[in-house]
Design an enzyme around this catalytic site. Structure first.
Site, PDB file in Angstrom:
ATOM      1  N   VAL A 115       0.870  -1.178   0.000  1.00 20.43           N
ATOM      2  CA  VAL A 115       0.000   0.000   0.000  1.00 20.43           C
ATOM      3  C   VAL A 115       0.900   1.219   0.000  1.00 20.43           C
ATOM      4  O   VAL A 115       1.756   1.361   0.880  1.00 20.43           O
ATOM      5  CB  VAL A 115      -0.922   0.041   1.236  1.00 20.43           C
ATOM      6  CG1 VAL A 115      -1.900   1.198   1.129  1.00 20.43           C
ATOM      7  CG2 VAL A 115      -1.659  -1.267   1.415  1.00 20.43           C
ATOM      8  N   TYR A 123       7.755   6.180  -4.721  1.00 22.70           N
ATOM      9  CA  TYR A 123       7.165   5.091  -3.942  1.00 22.70           C
ATOM     10  C   TYR A 123       6.225   4.246  -4.806  1.00 22.70           C
ATOM     11  O   TYR A 123       6.211   3.010  -4.723  1.00 22.70           O
ATOM     12  CB  TYR A 123       6.378   5.647  -2.751  1.00 22.70           C
ATOM     13  CG  TYR A 123       7.212   6.215  -1.627  1.00 22.70           C
ATOM     14  CD1 TYR A 123       8.600   6.211  -1.668  1.00 22.70           C
ATOM     15  CD2 TYR A 123       6.597   6.773  -0.507  1.00 22.70           C
ATOM     16  CE1 TYR A 123       9.348   6.747  -0.638  1.00 22.70           C
ATOM     17  CE2 TYR A 123       7.343   7.312   0.544  1.00 22.70           C
ATOM     18  CZ  TYR A 123       8.721   7.299   0.461  1.00 22.70           C
ATOM     19  OH  TYR A 123       9.461   7.828   1.489  1.00 22.70           O
ATOM     20  N   ARG A 337      -7.187   2.954  -4.251  1.00 20.46           N
ATOM     21  CA  ARG A 337      -8.069   3.140  -3.099  1.00 20.46           C
ATOM     22  C   ARG A 337      -8.678   4.538  -3.152  1.00 20.46           C
ATOM     23  O   ARG A 337      -7.970   5.534  -3.040  1.00 20.46           O
ATOM     24  CB  ARG A 337      -7.343   2.922  -1.777  1.00 20.46           C
ATOM     25  CG  ARG A 337      -8.284   3.093  -0.569  1.00 20.46           C
ATOM     26  CD  ARG A 337      -7.791   2.437   0.711  1.00 20.46           C
ATOM     27  NE  ARG A 337      -6.592   3.021   1.262  1.00 20.46           N
ATOM     28  CZ  ARG A 337      -6.086   2.731   2.469  1.00 20.46           C
ATOM     29  NH1 ARG A 337      -6.706   1.843   3.238  1.00 20.46           N
ATOM     30  NH2 ARG A 337      -4.974   3.283   2.893  1.00 20.46           N
ATOM     31  N   GLU A 429     -13.272  -2.340   8.222  1.00 20.50           N
ATOM     32  CA  GLU A 429     -12.537  -1.581   9.234  1.00 20.50           C
ATOM     33  C   GLU A 429     -13.441  -0.711  10.096  1.00 20.50           C
ATOM     34  O   GLU A 429     -12.952   0.151  10.826  1.00 20.50           O
ATOM     35  CB  GLU A 429     -11.464  -0.717   8.555  1.00 20.50           C
ATOM     36  CG  GLU A 429     -12.000   0.208   7.485  1.00 20.50           C
ATOM     37  CD  GLU A 429     -10.906   0.881   6.663  1.00 20.50           C
ATOM     38  OE1 GLU A 429      -9.715   0.719   6.994  1.00 20.50           O
ATOM     39  OE2 GLU A 429     -11.248   1.567   5.684  1.00 20.50           O
ATOM     40  N   GLY A 454      -8.524  -4.044   9.016  1.00 24.54           N
ATOM     41  CA  GLY A 454      -7.653  -2.927   9.357  1.00 24.54           C
ATOM     42  C   GLY A 454      -7.723  -2.676  10.853  1.00 24.54           C
ATOM     43  O   GLY A 454      -8.648  -2.002  11.329  1.00 24.54           O
ATOM     44  N   LEU A 456      -6.169  -0.835  13.087  1.00 29.96           N
ATOM     45  CA  LEU A 456      -6.118   0.491  13.701  1.00 29.96           C
ATOM     46  C   LEU A 456      -7.415   1.264  13.498  1.00 29.96           C
ATOM     47  O   LEU A 456      -7.993   1.792  14.454  1.00 29.96           O
ATOM     48  CB  LEU A 456      -4.925   1.267  13.146  1.00 29.96           C
ATOM     49  CG  LEU A 456      -3.556   0.699  13.537  1.00 29.96           C
ATOM     50  CD1 LEU A 456      -2.446   1.416  12.782  1.00 29.96           C
ATOM     51  CD2 LEU A 456      -3.319   0.812  15.035  1.00 29.96           C
ATOM     52  N   ASP A 457      -7.876   1.353  12.252  1.00 32.11           N
ATOM     53  CA  ASP A 457      -9.153   2.030  12.021  1.00 32.11           C
ATOM     54  C   ASP A 457     -10.275   1.330  12.770  1.00 32.11           C
ATOM     55  O   ASP A 457     -11.147   1.979  13.366  1.00 32.11           O
ATOM     56  CB  ASP A 457      -9.474   2.052  10.520  1.00 32.11           C
ATOM     57  CG  ASP A 457      -9.120   3.384   9.880  1.00 32.11           C
ATOM     58  OD1 ASP A 457      -9.520   4.418  10.423  1.00 32.11           O
ATOM     59  OD2 ASP A 457      -8.442   3.387   8.849  1.00 32.11           O
ATOM     60  N   PRO A 538       5.103  -3.028   4.429  1.00 33.68           N
ATOM     61  CA  PRO A 538       5.407  -1.597   4.366  1.00 33.68           C
ATOM     62  C   PRO A 538       6.406  -1.187   3.289  1.00 33.68           C
ATOM     63  O   PRO A 538       6.669   0.006   3.135  1.00 33.68           O
ATOM     64  CB  PRO A 538       5.987  -1.322   5.763  1.00 33.68           C
ATOM     65  CG  PRO A 538       6.671  -2.598   6.123  1.00 33.68           C
ATOM     66  CD  PRO A 538       5.823  -3.692   5.536  1.00 33.68           C
ATOM     67  N   ASP A 628      -0.113   6.098   9.053  1.00 33.27           N
ATOM     68  CA  ASP A 628      -1.066   6.850   8.249  1.00 33.27           C
ATOM     69  C   ASP A 628      -2.209   7.287   9.159  1.00 33.27           C
ATOM     70  O   ASP A 628      -2.107   7.191  10.384  1.00 33.27           O
ATOM     71  CB  ASP A 628      -1.537   6.059   7.023  1.00 33.27           C
ATOM     72  CG  ASP A 628      -2.375   4.834   7.374  1.00 33.27           C
ATOM     73  OD1 ASP A 628      -2.763   4.680   8.559  1.00 33.27           O
ATOM     74  OD2 ASP A 628      -2.640   4.022   6.475  1.00 33.27           O
TER      75      ASP A 628
END
Length: 724
Positions: A115, A123, A337, A429, A454, A456-457, A538, A628
């Site tokens: 991602v 990147y 996305r 998420e 996901g 964290l979300d 990552p 993020d």
């Protein structure tokens, strides 16, 4: 900002010109018809989008009131209440998805997924090119190979470390493609004889592979191949041979490297990992996506005092065992996305002068751009099956998913694409989606291409949804909580129960510590054993090392085991992670606040003042973490929860933020573009944004950070532009 009026839309001139003169040409779309159709979509879907957001808030308010009135509640009553307000939906009858036209990288192969922020050209190109990568480089440059016994990695080439790398690689060959007799460590020559790979040992004996079907092809001459292509668990890798190469000279078999097929797919992100708040930013995002779809994107940079121009890699050509030529994809399959349903963007205004929902803009524009690849307008074709892959994040429940599906229908009609050309990646998420995942999948059963968790979300929404239920446990304890384990497992079981195997992707989240690859090797294999056929990494290096797991574990076999024990985990997901205030002492509370505050500030200062949406941010222990907006959401919501329930005071949090701002300033001291937050806290836009995220976290829609971040980023852009 200058706008062009066309039909019922006012379009910022910069975006208007980009679409008319860069994105539209070559798509067989006429300007007038495109803009008219775009305007019709905005007019039809904006009110629906708005109503869905109102329903989110109304449902949240009902939950808040219920928890206030039911401090010590009965679980059955809680569940009945959620059903009554429509938060818990009827799962309905069993079904299977019918998605067709899904590329093998998604439907069949199992492997890593990257991602990256789409607007960072370097990147994005690195990620797309991470389909293939050097195992030797990944091992030599990371902590997977220890530095013990003189195997340090500083300075010039270290032959001791090099020997460890080669030994690791030979062990990989012995485990993955073993020989009938002997070890790859003893091979002095590889040849193709009679459509088989033959290895000659130091002793003069020869051996073939234990499983001859794993030999897939070669490059060069059969008697002296330059590359040997092998395939295991659906993934390819090459033994590269060059006796004139510095590494090949030292190797008895002339092996210079092992090249792994690594990142099968990549998500080019317009959402959490970018900071796009206005027309200038959105055009940059869209122009990058256009370059990727047409294959002409490039990045120029300096490395080792040399100018490097990076472009997309070509495909790879081989001879099959029978000598017939074939080609393998040289690049990762690209998803894009889009943003979620929440935010609007000033780049387009509707007939009443209101900003248009950014998710609608993204759906139309990113699909238009991807049409170039379908039509063969560029150097490469992204999807061999003629599909466009769009990841849709942060949807709450099946009604919002149904809305996205209908929006995609209308975009297909506008762009004259066959129905279900636009494939959807459904991010699981948000709590209401997790609990109703089966119903959500049903709404997109003809176009869904992946589901993904996901942490964290999802945790941020867990905290916000149940804000009034009580004090939340510390962040690190969330990883061992009942709801989280049930959520991760439920995502896989729902995917398998609805027929994802062989049709679509089941994914897991990010390994956020790019410098701790040895630990990733130990831990991330659990994602495969949980039944996921992809997981986020990552970096390209992370993709190469994570690819080793897919050679070790056959995901399809793991999924087959899980298919025998499918069950609903709703009750477990509904377990709210609340704790008693008395569990922690003063020092423990302060340590948790320090950790959260440092993480918030470290990310916000780059987002707001430099427009960096994703980067390696040092944590409180100076360990670099890929951050993020999801990280920011969980941290700000956690502090907001503790503030709301009196675990800490506003004064304590203010003191903590100021003290941690000094820490973050020191961590960024080497950045010439950095603006310190201390001691002029009132003047720092970033510091004030961080404070707002915490002190007004309770009021934020679903606990999202975007409204504050966008407003503060626009403030910073204006402020610093004036000073310059």
């Amino acid at each position: 900002m200058n706008y062009q009026r066309i039909g019922n839309l006012q379009v910022a001139t910069e975006l208007y010109d980009f679409i008319n003169f860069e994105a539209l040409p070559g798509t067989s779309m006429e300007q007038e018809k495109f803009w008219r159709g775009f305007g019709e979509i905005v007019k039809e879907f904006s009110p629906v989008n708005k109503q869905l957001l109102i329903e989110r808030e109304e449902m949240q308010n009902k939950i808040n009131i219920w928890h206030k009135e039911n401090k010590d509640f009965d679980f059955a009553e809680y569940k009945t209440f959620l059903e009554k307000i429509g938060y818990l939906e009827d799962e309905g009858a069993n079904f299977e998805i019918t998605t067709t036209g899904v590329d093998e990288e998604v439907a069949v192969q199992a492997g890593p997924q990257l991602v990256v922020p789409v607007n960072n050209h370097r990147y994005a190109l690195n990620a797309a090119n991470a389909r293939w990568g050097s195992l030797y480089d990944a091992l030599y440059g990371t902590d997977v190979i220890s530095e013990e016994n003189g195997a340090h990695r500083d300075g010039s080439y270290n032959p001791v470390r090099g020997e460890k790398v080669v030994a690791f690689a030979r062990s990989f060959l012995d485990q993955t493609v073993p020989l009938v007799a002997g070890s790859h460590k003893d091979v002095v020559q590889y040849q193709i004889v009679g459509e088989q790979l033959i290895a000659t040992m130091k002793s003069g004996k020869v051996s073939e592979l234990s499983n001859t079907e794993k030999f897939a092809g070669y490059q060069g001459d059969p008697d002296n191949p330059s590359a040997i292509l092998l395939r295991n668990n659906g993934l390819h890798f090459e033994i590269q041979i060059d006796r004139n190469h510095p590494t090949g000279k030292r190797d008895e078999a002339g092996v210079k490297d092992i090249l792994l097929e690594a990142a099968l797919s990549v998500i080019m992100d317009c959402e959490d990992s970018v900071a796009a708040v206005d027309t200038e930013d959105k055009v940059q995002v869209y122009r990058s996506w256009l370059g990727l779809m047409k294959g002409d994107l490039s990045a120029t940079f300096t490395k080792d005092d040399k100018t490097v121009i990076r472009k997309l890699n070509p495909d790879r050509r081989y001879s099959g065992p029978n000598g017939q030529s074939f080609v393998l994809q040289g690049r990762a399959l690209m998803f894009v996305r889009n943003v979620g349903h929440l935010m609007t963007n000033p780049s387009i205004l509707d007939e009443s002068g209101e900003e248009v929902y950014e998710g609608i803009i993204d759906a139309v524009v990113t699909s238009l751009i991807a049409k170039h690849s379908l039509m063969g307008n560029g150097h490469f074709q992204n999807s061999k099956k003629g599909s466009i892959y769009i990841v849709k994040p942060k949807m709450h429940g099946s009604k919002e998913v149904a809305y996205a599906n209908e929006l995609f229908n209308r975009v297909e009609d506008l762009l004259r694409l066959q129905r279900n050309t636009l494939k959807i990646g459904l991010m699981d998420e948000e709590r209401r989606t997790s609990l109703n995942l089966k119903a959500c999948i049903r709404e997109v059963k003809e176009r869904v291409a992946f589901i993904n968790t996901g942490f964290l979300d999802r945790t941020g929404d867990e905290i916000h949804t149940s804000m009034e239920a009580g004090i939340m446990i510390p962040k690190n304890e969330m990883k061992s909580s009942i709801w989280l384990h049930a959520y991760e497992k439920s995502n896989v079981t729902n995917g398998l129960a609805t027929g994802f195997q062989g049709r679509a992707q089941i994914g897991k989240g990010m390994w956020a510590m790019p410098d701790l690859m040895a630990e990733m090797i130990k831990q991330k294999i659990s994602h495969l054993k949980a039944g996921a056929n992809t997981a986020w990494v990552p970096s390209p290096t992370g993709a190469i090392l994570h690819a080793l797991h897919y050679h070790e574990v056959d995901v399809r076999n793991e999924q087959n085991k899980l298919l025998k024990e499918l069950k609903s985990l709703r009750d477990e997901i509904l377990q709210i992670p609340v704790a008693s205030k008395s569990e922690w002492g003063i020092e423990e509370v302060q340590a948790e606040l320090d950790n959260n505050a440092q993480g918030i500030l470290g990310y916000v200062v780059r987002w707001v003042e430099q427009g960096i949406g994703c980067s390696k941010v040092p944590d409180i222990h100076n360990i670099g973490l890929m951050e993020d907006r999801a990280t920011l959401r969980i941290s700000s919501q956690h502090v907001a929860n503790w503030l709301h329930h009196g675990v800490c005071s506003r004064e304590q949090v203010e003191e903590t933020l100021k003290r941690m701002a000094i820490v973050v300033d020191k961590q960024n001291a080497g950045d010439p573009m950095y603006r310190p937050m201390a001691p002029n806290y009132e003047e720092s836009v970033a510091f004030q944004a961080a404070c707002e995220l915490v002190f007004f976290g309770y009021e934020q829609p679903s606990g999202y950070t975007e409204p504050i971040l966008h407003r503060r980023r626009l403030e910073a852009k204006e402020k610093f532009a004036i000073k310059q």
